[in-house]
Structures are given as C-alpha cells and as structure tokens.
Design an enzyme around this catalytic site. Structure first.
Site, PDB file in Angstrom:
ATOM      1  N   LYS A 125      13.784  -5.017  -2.175  1.00  0.00           N
ATOM      2  CA  LYS A 125      13.022  -5.815  -3.147  1.00  0.00           C
ATOM      3  C   LYS A 125      11.786  -5.985  -3.024  1.00  0.00           C
ATOM      4  O   LYS A 125      11.733  -6.416  -3.828  1.00  0.00           O
ATOM      5  CB  LYS A 125      13.101  -7.007  -1.676  1.00  0.00           C
ATOM      6  CG  LYS A 125      12.813  -8.484  -1.779  1.00  0.00           C
ATOM      7  CD  LYS A 125      11.902  -8.759  -1.338  1.00  0.00           C
ATOM      8  CE  LYS A 125      11.665  -9.402   0.256  1.00  0.00           C
ATOM      9  NZ  LYS A 125      10.442  -9.082   0.721  1.00  0.00           N
ATOM     10  N   LYS A 181      -0.294  -6.178  -1.180  1.00  0.00           N
ATOM     11  CA  LYS A 181       1.004  -5.970  -0.147  1.00  0.00           C
ATOM     12  C   LYS A 181       2.165  -4.384  -0.904  1.00  0.00           C
ATOM     13  O   LYS A 181       2.718  -4.484  -0.344  1.00  0.00           O
ATOM     14  CB  LYS A 181       1.346  -7.491   0.137  1.00  0.00           C
ATOM     15  CG  LYS A 181       2.552  -7.441   1.338  1.00  0.00           C
ATOM     16  CD  LYS A 181       3.095  -6.207   2.147  1.00  0.00           C
ATOM     17  CE  LYS A 181       3.962  -6.168   2.786  1.00  0.00           C
ATOM     18  NZ  LYS A 181       4.479  -7.345   4.570  1.00  0.00           N
ATOM     19  N   THR A 204       6.709 -11.950   1.884  1.00  0.00           N
ATOM     20  CA  THR A 204       6.503 -11.099   0.731  1.00  0.00           C
ATOM     21  C   THR A 204       6.627 -11.396  -0.825  1.00  0.00           C
ATOM     22  O   THR A 204       8.764 -11.262  -0.521  1.00  0.00           O
ATOM     23  CB  THR A 204       6.641  -9.730   1.283  1.00  0.00           C
ATOM     24  OG1 THR A 204       5.800  -8.770   2.070  1.00  0.00           O
ATOM     25  CG2 THR A 204       6.295  -8.814  -0.537  1.00  0.00           C
TER      26      THR A 204
END
Length: 289
Positions: free
Chosen positions: A240, A171, A96
C-alpha cells in the site's frame, strides 16, 4: 488535562493511545474491534461508539488507521470525527496515506474550521508503546506549536518538513526505499543460498558491510533463519505504501524503474500472503519456478 480522541488501535495505534493515558490525558478511543481496546479501557480510556462519538469535546483527534479509505471514513463520513469536532480543534493524521489524500482532507477539514496536520511516524510497535517514535510532520509552524503538547507523549523526535503534506511525502519516500531494500535483500540472500555460501558468514557480512542499514540488519537475520515471529509490518501494508509512493513519484520524475520494480515485487508478496510479515519475501524468491 486535555482531552484526546484516538482512533485506530492496531499494532501502532494501541501503544500510541496508551502513551496518552500514561501522560495523564483524558482519552476516548474508537476501533472497529472493541476487543483491541479492552486493556486501554481498563486503564481508564473511555470507549466511544464511533469516531463521531470519540471526538465530542476533544481538544485533539489523532488517527492511526490502515490507509486512505479508512482515514476518509473516520474523518469525513456521517459518523466521522469531523461531524462533532469544534472549530479550532486539532486533527492529527498519523496514518500513512497518499499525498493527495492529505491535501484533500486538509482542505475539507479546514473548511470546517479545524486544524489539520499530517504526522506519519517511523518506528516499531515497541517504540509506539514507549513513546519513542519519530514523527514526520507537515504543518504550518503555528499549528505545529499548538500541536506540540499532543505530539510529545508519542514521539521523542519531530522532523518538521514544511507545509501540510510534506511529512507524508517523506514517509512515502522512506517506506518506498524500505521496500526496495527488502525486495533486493531477499533476492541477494536467495542467491547466496543457491550458490552454497556459508549463510552465517553472509549474515555477518551484510550486517557489518557497506550495504548495512537497520532494514538490512533486521531482515537479513530473519530471512536467513526463516524466523518471522513478532511480525511488525505486513506485505499488504508495505505494498500500500509503495503504491502511494510510486503514484507520487510518477508526478515528480520522468521515470522510476527501481520503484516500480519494488512495487511489482510487493504485488507478488501481497498475492502470496498479504497478512504475513514482509520478510517472507525470501520464500517467494526462493521457491522453484
């Protein structure tokens, strides 16, 4: 069988690499810590001394690393996988990372004759080990067809959102919405506790009411019990992802106050205990001010 290089053996990557072994692939692995690869090596994986070494003669290189910086290092530095990948080799990014990182990496790898797709995943480590992840793919249709044999071992659902980058967009949306849910859930449970509600009943109502979601059901039980064993996602990793998502959102929408609020909550969670399970957000909002 085809040869796969798998780079990054964290909680998700370890199980995913194991799936290629289960499927009979020839698998080379690399991780910053070799200790995480020992059981895979015992099962037949070949240890590589660098991403560059892992990628020699690979038909596909799959990465599952922590963030964009780590991704760039394993693909594009002098010891990166791209240094030895043959033209036409598949580069499958399961990490990711930011949307811009995907676009930049795709452009660089394509200039070297490589085929890059972004394929972040959803699912817990148990799903990674069982090969039942959901794969969120951004790729040209022909490239996805070529990649299909390398995706089947790790996931039982493929959602193809469009061109390269679109899998990562979804995502980031998915994980940002998760951050919003978990941050608001922690505040709601803390309110219920301070108001003296029956927390067994609160947990039941949250899990069966209109606000129920997999995130709410799972984390409400853990927050109420203050049981964070079997941690699957840390505050630092959620922060993050939320940071990447908010940066993207700010290029698409005039204002994202809810998203920014969730990111601020995870700023505090990351400062409090970056490597702790994100469900421990409840301890932050419950402590005396």
């Amino acid at each position: 069988m085809p040869r796969v290089a798998f780079i990054g053996l964290g909680r998700m990557g370890h199980g995913m690499a194991g799936r290629y072994l289960d499927a009979g692939f020839t698998v080379a692995v690399w991780n910053r810590s070799k200790a995480k690869a020992e059981d895979l090596i015992a099962r037949g994986a070949q240890w590589a001394t660098s991403p560059e070494d892992a990628a020699i003669d690979a038909d596909a290189v799959v990465t599952m690393v922590a963030d964009g910086e780590a991704s760039r290092e394993v693909w594009l530095t002098k010891d990166g996988a791209a240094a030895t990948m043959k033209a036409g080799t598949l580069a499958i990014e399961c990490s990711t990372v930011s949307y811009q990182h995907v676009l930049d990496t795709a452009r660089e790898l394509r200039s070297r004759g490589l085929i890059y797709i972004d394929c972040p995943v959803t699912g817990l480590p148990e799903a990674a080990a069982a090969g039942t992840l959901t794969l969120l793919v951004g790729a040209d249709a022909a490239d996805l067809e070529m990649a299909q044999p390398y995706l089947t071992p790790i996931g039982n659902t493929i959602r193809h959102f469009g061109a390269v980058g679109t899998g990562t967009v979804f995502k980031l949306i998915n994980n940002l919405m998760g951050a919003v849910q978990i941050a608001s859930l922690a505040e709601g449970i803390a309110m219920a506790e301070q108001a003296g509600l029956d927390m067994r009943l609160v947990g039941e109502a949250l899990a069966t009411g209109v606000v129920a979601s997999p995130q709410v059901i799972r984390h409400s039980r853990r927050m109420i019990a203050r049981d964070f064993s079997g941690a699957s996602f840390t505050a630092a990793l959620r922060h993050k992802d939320a940071d990447y998502a908010v940066r993207l959102a700010e290029t698409l929408l005039p204002g994202v106050p809810v998203s920014r609020a969730a990111l601020a909550a995870y700023d505090e969670a990351k400062s409090h205990a970056p490597d702790a399970d994100e469900g421990q957000m409840i301890e932050i909002v419950s402590r005396p001010k």
